[in-house]
Design a protein around this motif. Structure first.
Motif, mmCIF file in Angstrom:
data_model
loop_
_atom_site.group_PDB
_atom_site.id
_atom_site.type_symbol
_atom_site.label_atom_id
_atom_site.label_comp_id
_atom_site.label_asym_id
_atom_site.label_seq_id
_atom_site.Cartn_x
_atom_site.Cartn_y
_atom_site.Cartn_z
ATOM 1 N N SER A 165 -3.115 8.914 18.980
ATOM 2 C CA SER A 165 -2.529 7.616 19.329
ATOM 3 C C SER A 165 -3.594 6.667 19.872
ATOM 4 O O SER A 165 -4.620 7.107 20.397
ATOM 5 N N HIS A 166 -3.349 5.354 19.731
ATOM 6 C CA HIS A 166 -4.280 4.329 20.220
ATOM 7 C C HIS A 166 -3.499 3.030 20.400
ATOM 8 O O HIS A 166 -2.269 3.060 20.455
ATOM 9 N N ASN A 167 -4.200 1.904 20.492
ATOM 10 C CA ASN A 167 -3.502 0.619 20.685
ATOM 11 C C ASN A 167 -3.831 -0.381 19.577
ATOM 12 O O ASN A 167 -3.951 -1.578 19.812
ATOM 13 N N PHE A 168 -3.925 0.130 18.335
ATOM 14 C CA PHE A 168 -4.168 -0.728 17.172
ATOM 15 C C PHE A 168 -2.990 -0.617 16.209
ATOM 16 O O PHE A 168 -2.761 0.434 15.604
ATOM 17 N N LEU A 169 -2.218 -1.707 16.085
ATOM 18 C CA LEU A 169 -1.064 -1.734 15.193
ATOM 19 C C LEU A 169 -1.502 -1.803 13.745
ATOM 20 O O LEU A 169 -2.553 -2.374 13.421
ATOM 21 N N GLN A 170 -0.683 -1.255 12.876
ATOM 22 C CA GLN A 170 -0.969 -1.329 11.445
ATOM 23 C C GLN A 170 -0.734 -2.763 10.962
ATOM 24 O O GLN A 170 0.308 -3.358 11.230
ATOM 25 N N LYS A 227 -7.550 -8.132 5.033
ATOM 26 C CA LYS A 227 -8.787 -7.350 5.133
ATOM 27 C C LYS A 227 -8.803 -6.514 6.408
ATOM 28 O O LYS A 227 -9.184 -5.350 6.402
ATOM 29 N N GLU A 228 -8.404 -7.143 7.518
ATOM 30 C CA GLU A 228 -8.363 -6.408 8.782
ATOM 31 C C GLU A 228 -7.191 -5.426 8.721
ATOM 32 O O GLU A 228 -6.037 -5.841 8.616
ATOM 33 N N LYS A 229 -7.491 -4.153 8.811
ATOM 34 C CA LYS A 229 -6.456 -3.137 8.662
ATOM 35 C C LYS A 229 -5.622 -2.941 9.926
ATOM 36 O O LYS A 229 -4.528 -2.397 9.870
ATOM 37 N N LYS A 230 -6.171 -3.371 11.081
ATOM 38 C CA LYS A 230 -5.488 -3.136 12.357
ATOM 39 C C LYS A 230 -5.364 -4.430 13.164
ATOM 40 O O LYS A 230 -6.154 -5.353 13.012
ATOM 41 N N ILE A 231 -4.361 -4.453 14.031
ATOM 42 C CA ILE A 231 -4.173 -5.552 14.982
ATOM 43 C C ILE A 231 -4.175 -4.940 16.388
ATOM 44 O O ILE A 231 -3.329 -4.092 16.696
#
Length: 690
Positions: A182-187, A193-197
């Motif tokens: 787990s982490h704090n990067f949303l799909q 281009k940016e895969k994460k938010i």
């Protein structure tokens, strides 16, 4: 108490739209149950979902440390110690399981006796450790019709899980769910281009998704956004879209960043029958049709794109090309099919198998023709037109249009029949033969449609039973339960006086005369119908005792069953019904205690007392008045009339001694009571209502 906001987002590959809402709801419900099992408190939970994410946002979740109270009940004191006061093997095993000695156990008492008890307190795992376990358990408990396995982990879910976010306010909860850290990067949206938010605080969800890339995680907001956009676009060209909840729900589950666009198709395609045109636009292409104020289809459609792009013109052209291809196919099939009449497809049905061991669709059609003539006598549909409808009923199944678009069966038949100048009732019946097609679906409107639907369904059902394709507790591959309920609903709601016994025998006879002599087969089919009907009333919320009382008579005419259930449900609400039912109970108890069977006619000369004379005349008048009511099955009116019996029965019991010293008078009074029971037994078995 430490209260925080918890965010959980499960990033996946594209989830199937038709299961998406159910999956999200299951995740939400499972997670609630898991929290309850750990006694974790919270204020509220909101669930979100898009095709590529399932998310939960929990407000004011209690993250403080907890002390768990453990109470483990052991054997009773009687079973825990032998006659010498030594612990038994059962007590020792229990103590060993609890990790204590017998001396450490306490006792507790209740109404049933005294028992051994182990009590302890222990510190519950911190919520940060529990959450990954709770999330994975909640996900695994989601019912998924078809799941996938992926990569070397061989994990199982609807679609591969690729991303896990667990945040308590601004704190990342470290852990693994489906072996993913787990982490704090949303799909992010698939097209960026940016895969994460990056999300810094759980409070930012779901607004951060919309602010970054127009992703609307809230399903209801997504639906409202789409509805507003399509209405605005339609209004600009002086048109409107019809309410289509299933299409709106499906489209809302297909996109996460919706944007509506207007597109066009060639006017020549408006010559395609309206239902087929709309089916192609809405069912095949998941777009919205536009109508003018006369409800005619306009040469436009609205589609929902899953991305906000500056290249919208290219996107519109792409959709128009695909729509043109699909409508060209529909036009081609329609033109090709209309080279011959609908009836001319009849012989082609000989080449199409209806079911193994049940012959071809042509043979089914011939059976339907015979069966519908018989059904028409009860439904009051025109025999000639009913027979014609049965003859044409399956012809559209071998047309190019239905072969390409199977969901249009019946609808195509209706249009082609109208083109062939068949009467409107015949044409509509071809469409209505498949109604109702699911629970709660509308019924056929025309009498011919009702007759054809009943004939078609009973032919399939009796045929399947005859070759052993009988539903089990968990499997019904041929949807025979749905067919049975469909038949019952049409008969009851359209008030068709059909007897199931006769209907089944007629249908079995058309397959093979030997089946009508097979009592085991007949009993299986009739019991199948009766169980369906019993469950149907139970699901509709009728009193279970009323249902049992009526069904105890083993009636086979659904209208008779329904009228009795409706009448008794009405009667039970009347203020005097309890008094009448208690009187019936009292009379039944008296008659049951008699050693000999009570029968015969009442001897008027033996009736002396005022109260029994009054009761006798009341019964006589009641019998005369209700004779026609019973014939017409007007049970509600009969039960209303029972009010007249209430007082005479009460006075009879209050003033008359039934067990008279004169045996002839005693028997005469028992016969009088038996006559009352006979009256009420014409309606139902009141013993279930005591």
């Amino acid at each position: 108490m430490k209260k925080k906001t918890l965010l959980i987002e499960i990033g996946t590959e594209e989830l199937p739209s038709r299961f998406l809402y159910t999956m999200s709801l299951c995740f939400y419900q499972n997670f609630k149950k898991e929290l309850k099992s750990y006694n974790i408190l919270y204020k509220k939970i909101k669930h979100f979902f898009t095709p590529r994410r399932l998310a939960l946002k929990i407000s004011d979740i209690d993250t403080s440390d907890r002390i768990l109270k453990i109470n483990k009940k052991g054997p009773s004191i009687i079973d825990a110690y032998d006659k010498d006061g030594k612990p038994t093997d059962a007590a020792k095993r229990w103590a060993n399981y609890c990790g204590i000695s017998i001396d450490q156990a306490s006792h507790f008492k209740n109404k049933k006796g005294e028992w051994l008890l182990y009590q302890a307190k222990k510190k519950q795992e911190k919520i940060e450790i529990l959450l990954p376990k709770v999330i994975e358990t909640a996900l695994k408990k989601i019912f998924i019709p078809k799941s996938m396995r992926w990569e070397i982990t061989n994990k199982k879910f609807s679609r591969p899980i690729r991303n896990i976010v667990i945040l308590l306010d601004n704190h990342i909860v470290q852990g693994k769910v489906f072996d993913i850290d787990s982490h704090n990067f949303l799909q992010n949206h698939l097209c960026y281009k940016e895969k994460k938010i990056k999300i810094n605080n759980a409070q930012e969800y779901p607004s951060i998704l919309f602010e970054k890339n127009n992703i609307i995680a809230d399903y209801e907001i997504r639906k409202k956004t789409i509805t507003k956009e399509i209405n605005t676009i339609a209004e600009k060209i002086n048109g409107f879209t019809k309410d289509n909840p299933s299409l709106l729900e499906e489209v809302s589950s297909l996109v996460e960043s919706p944007k509506a666009f207007l597109a066009t198709f060639e006017k020549k395609f408006l010559k395609i029958p309206k239902k087929i045109l709309v089916y192609t636009i809405e069912k095949q292409q998941k777009c919205f049709s536009i109508y003018d104020d006369k409800k005619k289809v306009l040469p436009y459609f609205i589609f929902i794109c899953n991305i906000h792009s500056k290249l919208y013109k290219e996107i519109i052209l792409g959709y128009q090309r695909v729509m043109h291809a699909r409508l060209s196919d529909a036009e081609f099939f329609f033109t090709n099919d209309r080279k011959i009449k609908l009836e001319d497809y009849l012989l082609s049905l000989k080449k199409v198998l209806f079911q193994n061991n049940l012959g071809s669709l042509y043979e089914k059609t011939m059976r339907l023709q015979s069966l519908i003539k018989w059904v028409a006598k009860y439904s009051c549909s025109d025999k000639k037109n009913s027979s014609r409808a049965a003859l044409l009923s399956k012809c559209d199944l071998v047309t190019n249009m239905v072969c390409e678009f199977p969901e249009l069966q019946g609808i195509v038949g209706m249009y082609y029949a109208l083109e062939d100048q068949e009467t409107k009732d015949i044409a509509i019946a071809l469409k209505e033969q498949y109604l109702p097609s699911y629970s709660g679906d509308k019924l056929p409107y025309t009498l011919i449609g009702c007759s054809l639907s009943i004939a078609d369904k009973i032919d399939t059902l009796s045929g399947m039973f005859s070759i052993g394709n009988i539903p089990t507790a968990d499997k019904d591959p041929f949807a025979l339960r749905r067919l049975a309920i469909g038949i019952l609903r049409i008969i009851i709601e359209k008030k068709i006086p059909l007897d199931l016994k006769m209907l089944i025998k007629k249908s079995l006879f058309l397959y093979d005369e030997k089946y009508t002599k097979n009592s085991i087969l007949y009993d299986k089919i009739i019991n199948f119908f009766i169980i369906r009907l019993f469950n149907w009333y139970e699901e509709k919320g009728y009193n279970i005792n009323i249902i049992k009382s009526v069904f105890s008579y083993k009636l086979t005419q659904p209208i008779d069953i329904d009228k009795k259930i409706q009448a008794l449900s009405f009667f039970q609400k009347l203020h005097y019904s309890k008094s009448i039912i208690l009187s019936i109970k009292r009379i039944s108890n008296i008659l049951e205690k008699q050693n000999e069977k009570i029968s015969g006619e009442i001897n008027i000369n033996l009736i002396k007392k005022t109260e029994e004379i009054t009761l006798f005349h009341t019964i006589e008048n009641f019998d005369k008045f209700t004779k026609d009511l019973f014939k017409e099955k007007k049970y509600k009116e009969v039960l209303l009339k029972t009010k007249e019996l209430e007082k005479p029965i009460y006075n009879f019991f209050d003033k008359i001694k039934i067990y008279h010293s004169d045996l002839n008078i005693r028997k005469n009074r028992l016969i009088l009571l038996h006559k009352i029971i006979k009256i009420f037994s014409k309606i139902t078995n009141f013993s279930y209502l005591y």
